[in-house]
Design an enzyme around this catalytic site. Sequence first.
Site, PDB file in Angstrom:
ATOM      1  N   SER A 197      26.769  43.358  37.089  1.00 59.31           N
ATOM      2  CA  SER A 197      27.023  43.299  35.646  1.00 59.31           C
ATOM      3  C   SER A 197      26.360  42.061  35.071  1.00 59.31           C
ATOM      4  CB  SER A 197      28.534  43.242  35.382  1.00 59.31           C
ATOM      5  OG  SER A 197      28.808  42.908  34.034  1.00 59.31           O
ATOM      6  N   TYR A 214      36.839  39.965  36.203  1.00 61.70           N
ATOM      7  CA  TYR A 214      35.684  40.857  36.278  1.00 61.70           C
ATOM      8  C   TYR A 214      34.405  40.052  36.502  1.00 61.70           C
ATOM      9  CZ  TYR A 214      32.590  44.738  35.020  1.00 61.70           C
ATOM     10  OH  TYR A 214      31.631  45.717  35.032  1.00 61.70           O
TER      11      TYR A 214
END
Length: 332
Positions: free
Chosen positions: A215, A228
């Site tokens: 990501s 995250y």
Amino acid sequence: IHTRGPTASAVNSSIQTGLATAATPSPALIRFSIELEETSFQPEKDETKVIYGMKYSFDDLKGRNCVITGGFGVIGMALTRGLAQAGVNLAVISRSVDNPAKGEAIAAEFGVKCIGISASTLDKAGLEAARDLIHEKLGKIDILINCAGGNSPKATCAAEQMEPGIDLGSTFYGLDLGGFDQVFDLNFKGTLLATMVFTQDMLEAGKGNVLNISSMNSIRPLTKIPAYSAAKGAINNFTQWFAVHVAQMGIRCNAIAPGFFLTDQNRFLLTDEHTGELKPRGKKIIANTPTHKFGEPEDLVGTMLYLLSDISSFVTGVIIPVDGGYSAFGGV
């Protein structure tokens, strides 16, 4: 010194002029002229194969067997369909109970073998059972894509930054550790276990390919989502570590770092659930993405196919952003 090709003639001409004007040409100059004698370029046999034998397409992927975790999610489905279109046989693993029917639909649409398997990436025994089924239905595994992941509101801070007098419950200090563990396990531990189970065929074959879906948070951590961001950062680190660890076994390992795509995991952060309009956070992301738009999951397919194909056979241990220029933009 030995010069080949059309440039040799021009160089020789200069040398011959020097020889003609020199009262007593030196032995070294004479040898230099002789060795520059023009020859036509005749590549070695292996050289010809490298220069002229490469076929620049993704045809080498046809018939290979790929395991993709999270392959029926928003991003995963785009990758699954892209692989199927390229002729790759698929085993799609996710926690959904209707995976078998989804796999049959992909197989019927694209004319490849595709099986959907319901399993958790956090259950090693379940993954090993899935591997046995894959061997039975498809054969040995050539490719692994670790796409399972996601975020949770329980691991998200309400406040972007702390200010004097702020309620600590809305900050890092109020995070639910259970939510943090859930996000970290789903993204990182799930990648670790799937890699441990599904790359053993590659060890035996002396070749294989692993692709991790990371990501943009791993490169430029965003506010509010520390779990995250940390988990995806760990995936980047593991991608590079594993690439080195198995390089001499013929296995490559790379990652894609998607920029901003609207998914079920981040929609609550970026859009108003009632109006569908962008929240200030969503507007800020668009303002800092040079292309001024969110990505579409299909935007990842080209990079995926490149990294899985033999075209990129010398590429391993890299993390490629697909982010509309977000990581390149300094804000001004």
